[in-house]
Design a protein around this motif. Sequence first.
Motif, short mmCIF file in Angstrom:
data_model
loop_
_atom_site.label_atom_id
_atom_site.label_comp_id
_atom_site.label_asym_id
_atom_site.label_seq_id
_atom_site.Cartn_x
_atom_site.Cartn_y
_atom_site.Cartn_z
N CYS A 49 -27.58 13.42 16.21
CA CYS A 49 -26.31 12.49 15.76
C CYS A 49 -25.49 11.95 16.25
O CYS A 49 -24.76 12.94 17.05
N ASP A 50 -24.18 11.47 15.84
CA ASP A 50 -22.94 11.04 16.77
C ASP A 50 -22.38 12.28 16.07
O ASP A 50 -22.71 13.05 14.43
N LEU A 51 -21.15 12.40 16.59
CA LEU A 51 -20.44 13.63 15.60
C LEU A 51 -19.45 13.19 15.54
O LEU A 51 -18.18 13.94 15.75
N TYR A 52 -19.38 12.39 15.30
CA TYR A 52 -17.90 11.82 14.33
C TYR A 52 -18.01 12.92 13.08
O TYR A 52 -16.22 13.13 12.96
N HIS A 53 -18.34 13.12 12.66
CA HIS A 53 -17.82 14.20 10.90
C HIS A 53 -17.92 15.40 11.51
O HIS A 53 -18.71 16.09 11.82
N ASN A 54 -16.66 16.12 11.51
CA ASN A 54 -16.57 17.41 11.43
C ASN A 54 -17.08 18.68 10.49
O ASN A 54 -16.32 19.02 10.12
N ILE A 55 -18.77 18.56 10.61
CA ILE A 55 -19.46 19.29 9.72
C ILE A 55 -20.31 20.39 10.70
O ILE A 55 -20.39 20.69 11.81
N SER A 56 -20.95 21.79 10.04
CA SER A 56 -21.62 22.60 10.80
C SER A 56 -22.06 22.13 11.54
O SER A 56 -22.94 22.77 12.83
N TYR A 57 -23.45 20.98 10.86
CA TYR A 57 -24.92 20.48 11.01
C TYR A 57 -24.20 20.29 12.96
O TYR A 57 -25.17 20.29 13.51
N ASN A 58 -23.31 18.96 12.75
CA ASN A 58 -23.23 18.75 14.02
C ASN A 58 -21.94 19.75 15.45
O ASN A 58 -22.11 19.30 16.40
N HIS A 59 -21.70 20.70 14.97
CA HIS A 59 -20.78 21.58 15.66
C HIS A 59 -22.65 22.07 16.25
O HIS A 59 -22.62 22.67 17.53
N GLY A 60 -23.47 22.02 15.20
CA GLY A 60 -24.53 22.99 16.05
C GLY A 60 -25.46 21.82 17.07
O GLY A 60 -25.45 22.58 18.32
N LEU A 73 -24.52 20.12 39.86
CA LEU A 73 -23.94 18.80 39.26
C LEU A 73 -23.67 18.19 40.40
O LEU A 73 -21.77 18.92 40.55
N ASP A 74 -23.91 16.15 40.58
CA ASP A 74 -22.95 16.01 41.69
C ASP A 74 -21.62 15.08 41.00
O ASP A 74 -20.89 14.58 41.18
N VAL A 75 -22.01 14.32 40.01
CA VAL A 75 -21.30 13.75 39.36
C VAL A 75 -21.94 13.62 37.89
O VAL A 75 -23.02 13.96 37.38
N LEU A 76 -21.00 13.54 36.90
CA LEU A 76 -21.17 13.06 34.80
C LEU A 76 -20.93 12.06 34.19
O LEU A 76 -19.54 11.82 34.65
N ILE A 77 -21.40 11.47 33.92
CA ILE A 77 -21.38 10.69 33.22
C ILE A 77 -21.55 10.99 31.92
O ILE A 77 -22.28 11.43 30.61
N ILE A 78 -20.12 10.05 30.65
CA ILE A 78 -20.18 10.61 29.04
C ILE A 78 -20.03 9.64 29.21
O ILE A 78 -19.53 8.20 29.37
N MET A 79 -20.25 9.72 27.48
CA MET A 79 -20.42 8.20 26.59
C MET A 79 -19.68 8.20 25.23
O MET A 79 -19.99 8.85 24.31
N PRO A 80 -18.49 7.71 25.13
CA PRO A 80 -17.65 8.64 24.36
C PRO A 80 -18.01 8.34 23.09
O PRO A 80 -17.98 7.97 21.55
N GLU A 81 -18.69 6.39 22.89
CA GLU A 81 -18.59 5.60 21.95
C GLU A 81 -19.88 6.19 21.63
O GLU A 81 -19.94 5.69 19.85
N ALA A 82 -20.67 6.34 22.13
CA ALA A 82 -22.31 7.06 21.30
C ALA A 82 -21.39 8.78 20.95
O ALA A 82 -21.82 8.98 19.62
N ILE A 83 -20.55 9.76 21.26
CA ILE A 83 -20.71 10.62 20.65
C ILE A 83 -19.46 10.56 19.30
O ILE A 83 -19.79 11.38 18.32
N LYS A 84 -18.48 9.66 19.78
CA LYS A 84 -17.58 9.41 18.72
C LYS A 84 -16.89 10.72 17.83
O LYS A 84 -16.88 10.51 16.73
N ARG A 85 -16.80 11.73 18.78
CA ARG A 85 -15.85 12.82 18.65
C ARG A 85 -14.73 12.88 20.07
O ARG A 85 -15.46 12.95 20.71
N ASP A 86 -13.26 11.93 20.18
CA ASP A 86 -13.20 12.36 21.18
C ASP A 86 -12.76 13.74 21.57
O ASP A 86 -12.53 13.91 22.77
N SER A 87 -12.07 14.72 21.09
CA SER A 87 -12.12 15.71 20.94
C SER A 87 -13.64 16.93 21.87
O SER A 87 -13.19 17.53 22.74
#
Length: 317
Positions: A49-60, A73-87
């Motif tokens: 699930c995306d991590l938009y809501h700051n709840i215990s389930y998402n922390h897990g 790793l040689d390179v890391l790809i991040i998809m912030p629009e899918a993760i939905k939590r900038d922090s």
Amino acid sequence: MFTSDTAKYKIIGICTSCVQSDYVRDIVSSISRKGVKEGYKVLLFNTFCDLYHNISYNHGEASIFDLINYDILDVLIIMPEAIKRDSISNEISKRAHEHGVPVICVDSTMDNCCSVTFNYSDVFEKIVRHVIEFHGCRRVNFIAGVKGNTFSEERIEAYKKVLAENGIEFEPERLGYGDFWDMPTKGVLEKFLESDLEFPQAIICANDAMAIAACSILRERGIKVPEDVIVTGFDGIELEQYNSPRLTTAAVDNDVLGEKIINAIDHMMNGVPLPEKIEVSYTMRISQSCGCKKIDPREVGDKILELYHRMNNSDGH
């Protein structure tokens, strides 16, 4: 890079959420296919699930990102629009840079990262022009996404720009916010239908999900698309192919996306720094919902059968 007793492997890491969604799956699959073809191994770190809501389930769920072994790793790809939590995205990027791992950010921008951006505005403007200039529509309503959202506001500006260039006055009552999904879109359609303004000749939607919802609601009211009103979408989601009529929309070529990313990584592996930005264009797909292509009733039955088989396969898996 990972070294075994017999071989060395170039490793790409991908951090995302909701890989089961069309949008994320298509991007991850494209990068993986091209990467494997060019001799890379791909490690996927995903939350379901995306991590938009700051709840215990998402922390897990987010703890999956604590398992990343940056040393291989040689390179890391991040998809912030899918993760939905900038922090969380920023923390992953920070750890990568601390280990000397370059970062590619897909569909967003982050500090000290190579950004893969999609050119939305140009092709969305083309869709609006197609409706107004090719089909000659003067009464054009617009269903935007979330108020204040960058992508939504860009599409509103493109809509207003084309209206102005064609001498059509912008009427605020013809603009509604569907929040990029179906339920709010229903409320917007109800307002359009109850409005004292003359019924629109076209309804332009900021994404396919809202366009599909609009088609469904109009059909319930006995209003035909495209005979009575043109409807267009944007994004080219997989569900669109099961809609009747098929939507005039726009979509990114995911094969091109994967190829551009892997080519940039290849150059980096050969000593060329990653570029600051990789731009991938969307392509307009003219189809049935604007009237340019005829609706074949047989297609509907074929699509239902295809969907039935896919559901059976899913149950089997």
